[in-house]
Design a protein around this motif. Structure first.
Motif, PDB file in Angstrom:
ATOM      1  N   HIS A  69      31.001  46.871  29.997  1.00 13.84           N
ATOM      2  CA  HIS A  69      31.200  45.643  30.765  1.00 13.84           C
ATOM      3  C   HIS A  69      32.580  45.053  30.469  1.00 13.84           C
ATOM      4  O   HIS A  69      33.022  45.022  29.338  1.00 13.84           O
ATOM      5  CB  HIS A  69      30.124  44.616  30.403  1.00 13.84           C
ATOM      6  CG  HIS A  69      30.271  43.344  31.161  1.00 13.84           C
ATOM      7  ND1 HIS A  69      30.025  43.271  32.512  1.00 13.84           N
ATOM      8  CD2 HIS A  69      30.656  42.114  30.772  1.00 13.84           C
ATOM      9  CE1 HIS A  69      30.243  42.036  32.919  1.00 13.84           C
ATOM     10  NE2 HIS A  69      30.625  41.315  31.881  1.00 13.84           N
ATOM     11  N   ARG A  70      33.250  44.624  31.532  1.00 15.60           N
ATOM     12  CA  ARG A  70      34.540  43.938  31.445  1.00 15.60           C
ATOM     13  C   ARG A  70      34.758  43.224  32.751  1.00 15.60           C
ATOM     14  O   ARG A  70      33.964  43.315  33.675  1.00 15.60           O
ATOM     15  CB  ARG A  70      35.662  44.903  31.111  1.00 15.60           C
ATOM     16  CG  ARG A  70      36.044  45.868  32.242  1.00 15.60           C
ATOM     17  CD  ARG A  70      34.968  46.917  32.446  1.00 15.60           C
ATOM     18  NE  ARG A  70      35.229  47.877  33.457  1.00 15.60           N
ATOM     19  CZ  ARG A  70      36.033  48.908  33.340  1.00 15.60           C
ATOM     20  NH1 ARG A  70      36.728  49.097  32.258  1.00 15.60           N
ATOM     21  NH2 ARG A  70      36.166  49.753  34.308  1.00 15.60           N
ATOM     22  N   TYR A  71      35.833  42.510  32.884  1.00 18.04           N
ATOM     23  CA  TYR A  71      36.075  41.705  34.081  1.00 18.04           C
ATOM     24  C   TYR A  71      36.990  42.374  35.088  1.00 18.04           C
ATOM     25  O   TYR A  71      37.166  41.875  36.186  1.00 18.04           O
ATOM     26  CB  TYR A  71      36.605  40.325  33.683  1.00 18.04           C
ATOM     27  CG  TYR A  71      35.552  39.551  32.926  1.00 18.04           C
ATOM     28  CD1 TYR A  71      34.492  38.970  33.603  1.00 18.04           C
ATOM     29  CD2 TYR A  71      35.587  39.456  31.550  1.00 18.04           C
ATOM     30  CE1 TYR A  71      33.494  38.287  32.917  1.00 18.04           C
ATOM     31  CE2 TYR A  71      34.599  38.771  30.852  1.00 18.04           C
ATOM     32  CZ  TYR A  71      33.567  38.198  31.544  1.00 18.04           C
ATOM     33  OH  TYR A  71      32.575  37.528  30.863  1.00 18.04           O
ATOM     34  N   GLU A  72      37.560  43.504  34.763  1.00 11.95           N
ATOM     35  CA  GLU A  72      38.407  44.229  35.699  1.00 11.95           C
ATOM     36  C   GLU A  72      37.527  45.020  36.665  1.00 11.95           C
ATOM     37  O   GLU A  72      36.490  45.531  36.281  1.00 11.95           O
ATOM     38  CB  GLU A  72      39.350  45.199  34.962  1.00 11.95           C
ATOM     39  CG  GLU A  72      40.349  44.520  34.061  1.00 11.95           C
ATOM     40  CD  GLU A  72      39.754  44.168  32.698  1.00 11.95           C
ATOM     41  OE1 GLU A  72      38.793  44.826  32.266  1.00 11.95           O
ATOM     42  OE2 GLU A  72      40.248  43.216  32.084  1.00 11.95           O
ATOM     43  N   PRO A  73      37.953  45.127  37.917  1.00  9.17           N
ATOM     44  CA  PRO A  73      37.136  45.873  38.895  1.00  9.17           C
ATOM     45  C   PRO A  73      37.184  47.383  38.649  1.00  9.17           C
ATOM     46  O   PRO A  73      38.111  47.890  38.018  1.00  9.17           O
ATOM     47  CB  PRO A  73      37.778  45.521  40.239  1.00  9.17           C
ATOM     48  CG  PRO A  73      39.175  45.132  39.904  1.00  9.17           C
ATOM     49  CD  PRO A  73      39.145  44.544  38.516  1.00  9.17           C
ATOM     50  N   VAL A  74      36.176  48.062  39.145  1.00 15.77           N
ATOM     51  CA  VAL A  74      36.143  49.521  39.155  1.00 15.77           C
ATOM     52  C   VAL A  74      36.353  49.970  40.592  1.00 15.77           C
ATOM     53  O   VAL A  74      36.232  49.182  41.528  1.00 15.77           O
ATOM     54  CB  VAL A  74      34.808  50.079  38.609  1.00 15.77           C
ATOM     55  CG1 VAL A  74      34.666  49.777  37.138  1.00 15.77           C
ATOM     56  CG2 VAL A  74      33.633  49.576  39.399  1.00 15.77           C
ATOM     57  N   THR A  75      36.644  51.235  40.785  1.00 15.02           N
ATOM     58  CA  THR A  75      36.825  51.811  42.113  1.00 15.02           C
ATOM     59  C   THR A  75      35.542  52.543  42.508  1.00 15.02           C
ATOM     60  O   THR A  75      34.990  53.293  41.700  1.00 15.02           O
ATOM     61  CB  THR A  75      38.004  52.801  42.111  1.00 15.02           C
ATOM     62  OG1 THR A  75      39.189  52.102  41.747  1.00 15.02           O
ATOM     63  CG2 THR A  75      38.184  53.446  43.476  1.00 15.02           C
ATOM     64  N   LYS A 130      34.553  55.001  39.621  1.00 14.82           N
ATOM     65  CA  LYS A 130      35.655  55.482  38.787  1.00 14.82           C
ATOM     66  C   LYS A 130      36.392  54.316  38.146  1.00 14.82           C
ATOM     67  O   LYS A 130      36.389  53.201  38.657  1.00 14.82           O
ATOM     68  CB  LYS A 130      36.673  56.248  39.640  1.00 14.82           C
ATOM     69  CG  LYS A 130      36.177  57.509  40.262  1.00 14.82           C
ATOM     70  CD  LYS A 130      37.286  58.133  41.068  1.00 14.82           C
ATOM     71  CE  LYS A 130      36.957  59.541  41.467  1.00 14.82           C
ATOM     72  NZ  LYS A 130      38.093  60.170  42.154  1.00 14.82           N
ATOM     73  N   ASP A 131      37.074  54.660  37.073  1.00 15.42           N
ATOM     74  CA  ASP A 131      37.987  53.719  36.443  1.00 15.42           C
ATOM     75  C   ASP A 131      38.987  54.527  35.634  1.00 15.42           C
ATOM     76  O   ASP A 131      38.592  55.392  34.843  1.00 15.42           O
ATOM     77  CB  ASP A 131      37.234  52.732  35.550  1.00 15.42           C
ATOM     78  CG  ASP A 131      38.166  51.687  34.966  1.00 15.42           C
ATOM     79  OD1 ASP A 131      38.960  51.105  35.728  1.00 15.42           O
ATOM     80  OD2 ASP A 131      38.111  51.455  33.744  1.00 15.42           O
ATOM     81  N   GLY A 132      40.250  54.276  35.864  1.00 11.67           N
ATOM     82  CA  GLY A 132      41.278  54.967  35.101  1.00 11.67           C
ATOM     83  C   GLY A 132      41.211  56.477  35.197  1.00 11.67           C
ATOM     84  O   GLY A 132      41.476  57.169  34.222  1.00 11.67           O
ATOM     85  N   GLY A 133      40.815  57.010  36.336  1.00 11.93           N
ATOM     86  CA  GLY A 133      40.737  58.446  36.531  1.00 11.93           C
ATOM     87  C   GLY A 133      39.459  59.089  36.018  1.00 11.93           C
ATOM     88  O   GLY A 133      39.234  60.265  36.239  1.00 11.93           O
ATOM     89  N   LYS A 134      38.621  58.332  35.319  1.00 11.22           N
ATOM     90  CA  LYS A 134      37.344  58.861  34.826  1.00 11.22           C
ATOM     91  C   LYS A 134      36.236  58.530  35.807  1.00 11.22           C
ATOM     92  O   LYS A 134      36.186  57.433  36.347  1.00 11.22           O
ATOM     93  CB  LYS A 134      36.985  58.259  33.467  1.00 11.22           C
ATOM     94  CG  LYS A 134      37.889  58.690  32.349  1.00 11.22           C
ATOM     95  CD  LYS A 134      37.417  58.081  31.048  1.00 11.22           C
ATOM     96  CE  LYS A 134      38.337  58.483  29.913  1.00 11.22           C
ATOM     97  NZ  LYS A 134      37.926  57.863  28.646  1.00 11.22           N
ATOM     98  N   VAL A 135      35.342  59.493  36.029  1.00  8.55           N
ATOM     99  CA  VAL A 135      34.174  59.277  36.885  1.00  8.55           C
ATOM    100  C   VAL A 135      33.009  58.880  35.982  1.00  8.55           C
ATOM    101  O   VAL A 135      32.648  59.614  35.067  1.00  8.55           O
ATOM    102  CB  VAL A 135      33.824  60.538  37.698  1.00  8.55           C
ATOM    103  CG1 VAL A 135      32.575  60.309  38.544  1.00  8.55           C
ATOM    104  CG2 VAL A 135      34.997  60.944  38.582  1.00  8.55           C
ATOM    105  N   TYR A 136      32.431  57.727  36.263  1.00 10.24           N
ATOM    106  CA  TYR A 136      31.313  57.217  35.469  1.00 10.24           C
ATOM    107  C   TYR A 136      29.964  57.493  36.127  1.00 10.24           C
ATOM    108  O   TYR A 136      28.970  57.712  35.441  1.00 10.24           O
ATOM    109  CB  TYR A 136      31.473  55.710  35.224  1.00 10.24           C
ATOM    110  CG  TYR A 136      32.592  55.423  34.267  1.00 10.24           C
ATOM    111  CD1 TYR A 136      32.337  55.276  32.910  1.00 10.24           C
ATOM    112  CD2 TYR A 136      33.908  55.344  34.694  1.00 10.24           C
ATOM    113  CE1 TYR A 136      33.361  55.037  32.008  1.00 10.24           C
ATOM    114  CE2 TYR A 136      34.939  55.110  33.806  1.00 10.24           C
ATOM    115  CZ  TYR A 136      34.661  54.956  32.469  1.00 10.24           C
ATOM    116  OH  TYR A 136      35.673  54.738  31.576  1.00 10.24           O
TER     117      TYR A 136
END
Length: 139
Positions: A64-70, A90-96
């Motif tokens: 959890h954080r306040y920055e959006p994910v893609t 995704k976030d920062g090139g990683k697929v979650y």
């Protein structure tokens, strides 16, 4: 978030829902043009659509954080009366997360499923890419 500070599984569904609504209503609505006879096309999915199925693979914990994910969204299956949307969170090139949702066009007035309209199909075909589909277990 859950007890470990991860984004809760239900919140992932909300991310997918927000992406799907944006895609099916804002993006589809912007794609509406005029017909050959000069009349305005009806916005896609105006008469309704329902979720028939979700399938989600959680690949790694998303903290959890306040920055959006893609959330990337595309069409991987297109039938006469259903469409399958595939997503990656995704976030920062990683697929979650990888997920699929089966959407069924629905006539809200008649309270029953319906076929895709020509305008809906044309819109969805612009986003069709089964080569980028998630792993075969989703098929």
């Amino acid at each position: 978030m859950d007890a470990y500070g991860h984004v809760n599984n239900v919140v992932h569904l909300r991310y997918l829902e927000e992406a799907r609504i944006d895609f099916m209503f804002r993006v589809a609505g912007e794609a509406v043009g005029s017909s050959e006879d000069g009349s305005e096309d009806e916005p896609p999915f105006k008469t309704g659509a329902v979720v028939a199925r979700h399938e989600i693979d959680y690949l790694r914990p998303l903290f959890h954080r306040y920055e959006p994910v893609t959330v990337e969204t595309w069409v991987t299956k297109l039938n006469a009366a259903s469409v399958t949307l595939t997503y990656e969170i995704k976030d920062g090139g990683k697929v979650y997360v990888r997920a699929e949702t089966v959407i069924v066009p629905y006539d809200l007035k008649k309270e029953r499923p319906r076929r895709l309209t020509a305008g809906e199909r044309a819109f969805l075909e612009d986003y069709f890419d089964d080569s980028a589909a998630a792993p075969p277990r989703f098929r």
